[in-house]
Design an enzyme around this catalytic site. Structure first.
Site: not given
Ligand code: PMP
Length: 389
Positions: A48, A134, A178, A182, A207, A210, A241
């Site tokens: 990412n 997520h 989101e 993701s 969120d 991405h 990311k």
């Molecule tokens: N939200 C989404 C949409 C994600 O893809 C991720 C990480 N995979 C997170 C939250 C969590 O973030 P972090 O990796 O910083 O814990």
């Protein structure tokens, strides 16, 4: 009664039997489009690190300077004596970047989501999540004690029905989703969601894990690109990311951040991030907003376009809107694993994503692009996919 390891062994057999076995792979190089694994170099299409900042000299230098001044450990939680200058500087930079009154940094994005939902909602309240939200949002919603409702993915009609119902429950109502998903790389219909949550007096947590760094003026994310940022109560992002470091953050009003500092257990009862990591993140945030960030975004979108065009000509379904995430849906978990192995033979690293990260029988190769990929990297991927097909 079987012993501890025997019982766990049975659980593991079940996981193996379902084709869902996972194991760690030791990468013997910095994060980049080239990674070393088992003594061999692979072209990496799985990170990412969308703007190639994870090992960028500006970030490593900022981390090194912070290491010299502040050492490795922050020594305590933020509210005890761990609130170091790099944390405050990073929060100021994040708030400025996102044009919000304030921002708060957590050790991870996962912890940030947990802190927000459990601080703002509880029993008697309602949290409404997109079906593909997520895992951090699902777990946080359950932990909060609020009633959890799920709307069909990106379906405004279904969301409205749930909002209508929730408005009659008498408590607070929060919608969480989101901006760029993701595992599919598709986008939420933000304008419609904002309009609905306003109509029904609900709050929205978006969120942008991405999307921050990639979309909009100065890489401010999708809500900013759509001119909606000011109408969203809570925006969340990760520093791990596009920003190229680690950690998570929330940006919004002063009241929101003050409440989190006073209530968010994942913030209060957790050691502050390493100052070097926060200094690197700040350098990443500054870089994203400058000319170099703009040029990295340009390179990334060029690669995305090349890959989308190529994938389409191979007969795969491509997403409607471009994103750095391009899922190649395979279906059965075993088939996805076999495809991953086949690509690995040709020197390409693209892991199969399986249940529970995605729904059963929606296993996929999740291709992610970085501004550091070259046109030749994309062609190598397309050649290998063409042969595998
Ligand atoms: N939200 C989404 C949409 C994600 O893809 C991720 C990480 N995979 C997170 C939250 C969590 O973030 P972090 O990796 O910083 O814990």
């Amino acid at each position: 009664m079987a012993g501890f390891n025997e019982q766990l062994g049975r659980d593991l057999d079940e996981i193996r039997g379902a084709g869902l076995w996972r194991e760690l792979r030791e990468i013997a190089s910095a994060q980049s489009t080239r990674i070393k694994l088992g003594g061999r170099e692979f072209i990496n299409f799985s990170s990412n690190d969308y703007l190639g900042l994870a090992a960028h000299p500006a970030l490593t230098q900022a981390a090194q300077e912070a290491l010299d001044r502040f050492g490795t450990g922050s020594g305590a939680s933020r509210l005890i004596c761990g609130s170091l200058q790099p944390h405050h500087e990073l929060e100021a930079a994040l708030a400025k970047w996102q044009s919000t009154e304030a921002a708060l940094v957590f050790s991870t994005g996962f912890a940030a989501v947990q802190g927000v939902l459990t601080s703002l909602l509880g029993q008697g309240d309602v949290i409404i999540l997109d079906k593909k939200a997520h895992a951090s949002m699902i777990d946080a919603a359950k932990l909060s004690g609020a009633t959890l409702r799920i709307f069909h993915h990106n379906n405004l009609g279904n969301l409205e029905k749930l909002l209508q119902w929730a408005a009659g429950q008498g408590g607070r109502v929060l919608v969480a989703t989101e901006s760029v998903f993701s595992m599919d790389g598709d986008r939420a219909p933000l304008a419609g969601i904002v309009e609905l949550k306003e109509r029904y007096g609900a709050w929205l947590m978006l969120d942008e894990a991405h999307a921050f760094g990639l979309y909009g003026p100065l890489g401010q994310g999708l809500a900013a690109a759509d001119g909606l940022a000011g109408r969203i109560e809570i925006r969340m992002g990760t520093l791990g990311k596009a920003v190229g470091a680690a950690g998570g953050f929330i940006c919004g009003s002063r009241q929101l951040v003050d409440l989190l500092v006073n209530r968010a257990r994942s913030f209060i009862f957790s050691t502050a991030p390493s100052p070097a990591v926060s200094a690197a993140a700040r350098a990443g945030v500054e870089l994203i907003q400058g000319a170099e960030g703009e040029s990295l975004r340009g390179q990334l979108w060029q690669r995305v376009e090349e890959l989308m065009r190529g994938i389409e000509s191979l007969g795969w379904k491509t997403p409607v809107e471009p994103s750095a995430i391009l899922p190649l849906i395979i279906g059965a978990e075993e088939k996805a694993l076999a495809a991953m192995e086949q690509l690995r033979e040709t020197g390409l690293f693209i892991p199969a994503i399986r249940h529970p990260t995605v729904s059963r029988n929606e296993a996929r190769l999740r291709v992610t692009l970085s501004s550091s990929h070259t046109g030749a990297d994309v062609r190598a991927l397309l050649d290998a996919l063409g042969q595998a097909r």
